[in-house]
Design a protein around this motif. Structure first.
Motif, short mmCIF file in Angstrom:
data_model
loop_
_atom_site.label_atom_id
_atom_site.label_comp_id
_atom_site.label_asym_id
_atom_site.label_seq_id
_atom_site.Cartn_x
_atom_site.Cartn_y
_atom_site.Cartn_z
N ASP A 105 1.85 61.67 -25.65
CA ASP A 105 3.07 60.87 -25.44
C ASP A 105 4.12 61.19 -26.51
OD1 ASP A 105 1.99 59.66 -23.24
OD2 ASP A 105 1.35 57.84 -24.29
N ALA A 106 3.68 61.29 -27.75
CA ALA A 106 4.62 61.59 -28.84
C ALA A 106 5.22 62.98 -28.68
CB ALA A 106 3.90 61.48 -30.19
N LEU A 107 4.39 63.96 -28.31
CA LEU A 107 4.87 65.33 -28.13
C LEU A 107 5.85 65.41 -26.96
CD1 LEU A 107 1.51 67.28 -28.63
CD2 LEU A 107 3.48 67.33 -30.17
N GLN A 108 5.50 64.79 -25.85
CA GLN A 108 6.36 64.85 -24.68
C GLN A 108 7.67 64.10 -24.89
OE1 GLN A 108 3.66 63.45 -21.66
NE2 GLN A 108 2.95 65.52 -21.16
N ASP A 109 7.61 62.99 -25.61
CA ASP A 109 8.84 62.25 -25.89
C ASP A 109 9.81 63.10 -26.69
OD1 ASP A 109 10.44 59.69 -26.07
OD2 ASP A 109 10.12 60.09 -28.20
N THR A 110 9.29 63.86 -27.65
CA THR A 110 10.15 64.70 -28.47
C THR A 110 10.67 65.90 -27.71
OG1 THR A 110 9.08 64.03 -30.53
CG2 THR A 110 10.27 66.13 -30.54
N PHE A 111 9.77 66.66 -27.11
CA PHE A 111 10.18 67.93 -26.50
C PHE A 111 10.89 67.75 -25.16
CE2 PHE A 111 7.02 69.39 -29.55
CZ PHE A 111 7.72 70.45 -30.14
N ALA A 112 10.44 66.80 -24.36
CA ALA A 112 11.08 66.61 -23.06
C ALA A 112 12.36 65.79 -23.17
CB ALA A 112 10.11 65.93 -22.09
N ARG A 114 14.12 64.72 -26.09
CA ARG A 114 15.09 65.00 -27.15
C ARG A 114 15.46 66.47 -27.28
NH1 ARG A 114 13.53 61.48 -32.39
NH2 ARG A 114 15.58 62.30 -33.01
N LEU A 115 14.53 67.36 -26.93
CA LEU A 115 14.79 68.79 -27.10
C LEU A 115 14.92 69.53 -25.78
CD1 LEU A 115 12.37 69.53 -30.09
CD2 LEU A 115 14.81 69.00 -30.15
N GLN A 116 14.91 68.80 -24.68
CA GLN A 116 15.09 69.37 -23.34
C GLN A 116 14.12 70.52 -23.03
OE1 GLN A 116 18.21 68.82 -25.37
NE2 GLN A 116 17.78 66.81 -24.50
N MET A 117 12.86 70.30 -23.36
CA MET A 117 11.80 71.25 -23.02
C MET A 117 10.70 70.48 -22.28
SD MET A 117 11.48 73.53 -26.47
CE MET A 117 12.85 73.56 -27.60
N PRO A 118 10.78 70.43 -20.95
CA PRO A 118 9.90 69.55 -20.18
C PRO A 118 8.47 70.02 -20.05
CG PRO A 118 11.28 70.84 -18.72
CD PRO A 118 11.75 71.14 -20.11
N GLY A 186 -7.45 78.85 -36.00
CA GLY A 186 -7.05 78.92 -34.60
C GLY A 186 -8.18 78.64 -33.64
N GLU A 187 -9.27 78.05 -34.14
CA GLU A 187 -10.45 77.85 -33.32
C GLU A 187 -10.43 76.57 -32.50
OE1 GLU A 187 -10.97 75.23 -36.75
OE2 GLU A 187 -10.23 77.30 -36.54
N LEU A 188 -9.54 75.64 -32.83
CA LEU A 188 -9.56 74.32 -32.22
C LEU A 188 -8.95 74.32 -30.82
CD1 LEU A 188 -10.18 71.30 -32.56
CD2 LEU A 188 -7.88 71.02 -33.53
N GLY A 189 -7.79 74.90 -30.68
CA GLY A 189 -7.12 74.88 -29.38
C GLY A 189 -5.74 75.48 -29.46
N MET A 190 -4.90 75.11 -28.50
CA MET A 190 -3.57 75.72 -28.40
C MET A 190 -2.57 74.69 -27.89
SD MET A 190 -2.20 78.63 -25.75
CE MET A 190 -3.47 79.80 -26.19
N LEU A 191 -1.40 74.67 -28.52
CA LEU A 191 -0.26 73.92 -28.01
C LEU A 191 0.73 74.92 -27.43
CD1 LEU A 191 1.35 71.26 -27.68
CD2 LEU A 191 2.40 71.75 -29.90
N ALA A 192 1.11 74.71 -26.17
CA ALA A 192 2.06 75.60 -25.50
C ALA A 192 3.31 74.81 -25.14
CB ALA A 192 1.43 76.20 -24.25
N ILE A 193 4.46 75.30 -25.58
CA ILE A 193 5.75 74.67 -25.30
C ILE A 193 6.57 75.64 -24.47
CG2 ILE A 193 7.81 73.61 -26.30
CD1 ILE A 193 6.14 73.39 -28.95
N GLY A 194 7.04 75.19 -23.31
CA GLY A 194 7.77 76.08 -22.42
C GLY A 194 9.23 75.70 -22.26
N ASN A 195 10.04 76.70 -21.99
CA ASN A 195 11.47 76.49 -21.77
C ASN A 195 11.92 77.30 -20.55
OD1 ASN A 195 14.53 76.86 -22.23
ND2 ASN A 195 13.96 75.35 -23.77
#
Length: 235
Positions: A105-112, A114-118, A186-195
């Motif tokens: 929720d925190a990540l999506q609130d910021t990127f979608a 406030r930063l227009q990255m849905p 880098g063993e835990l996982g991945m965060l992917a941000i798309g534009n």
């Protein structure tokens, strides 16, 4: 018999010599102001104009250009301030999260918002506990991404193949991405941000803010996963 004396050839004066002389003597036209009334420059749009008028035109054009550049710089500075503030607020929000849904929720609130990255995807590698499908890769498909995109770094900025985009963003028309490996190695996982903009994420862009986000997530996610695993075992 006397030899014929040839007259000396007149000195050759070319544009370069004149230019150099005027540069070395900037007060030339002050000392010969009457010349300004006799000189003229031919302008394609307005016919013949005086040298002073032409200088004024050039100065006005230069001033307009500088004003546009200053405006662009102010817009960029204002946008950079907004981005920095959005990331700062996100860091505070993430520190208050107590489970994965609140992190998302925190990540999506910021990127979608406030930063227009849905488009945003958070995936974990080989988790020892059952997670919602949105947080996991199918089979070993993440290894395909790792082998191609993270050979020398834990952050990738740029474009993906159609197959990779379908794996991470099946419902969005994404044209550039930021991929962040999570964990100490880098063993835990991945965060992917798309534009949607193909030129938004590029390899040459600064990565300070997303690397700070990467470090914070790598710190707070393992305890949340551990807590969630314990809760799952008890239930």
């Amino acid at each position: 018999m006397t030899s014929e004396v040839k007259p000396l050839a007149p000195p050759v004066v070319d544009d370069t010599l004149i230019t150099e002389y005027l540069i070395e003597n900037p007060d030339f036209f002050e000392r010969h102001s009457h010349l300004l009334q006799q000189l003229s420059l031919r302008h394609q749009q307005q016919g013949t104009v005086s040298l002073v008028e032409r200088q004024q035109q050039v100065l006005r054009q230069r001033i307009m250009q500088l004003e546009e550049e200053i405006t662009d710089l102010m817009v960029t500075a204002r946008r950079n301030e907004e981005i920095f503030q959005a990331y700062s607020d996100l860091y505070v929000a993430l520190l208050a999260c107590d489970d994965l849904p609140s992190v998302m929720d925190a990540l999506q609130d910021t990127f979608a918002s406030r930063l227009q990255m849905p488009a945003l995807t958070l995936k974990f590698f080989d988790s020892p506990m059952e997670l919602d499908e949105q947080f996991t890769f199918a089979a070993d498909t993440h290894k395909m991404l790792l082998s191609k995109r993270f050979q020398t770094t834990q952050v990738y900025l740029g474009r993906l193949t159609a197959e990779e985009k379908k794996l991470l963003f099946p419902n969005e028309a994404i044209n550039s991405v930021a991929l962040l490996l999570l964990g100490k190695k880098g063993e835990l996982g991945m965060l992917a941000i798309g534009n949607h903009d193909a030129g938004h994420f590029e390899p040459a862009m600064d990565t300070l803010l997303i690397r700070q986000l990467q470090a914070l997530l790598s710190r707070i996610l393992p305890p949340l996963l551990h807590h969630q695993a314990q809760h799952h075992d008890l239930s």
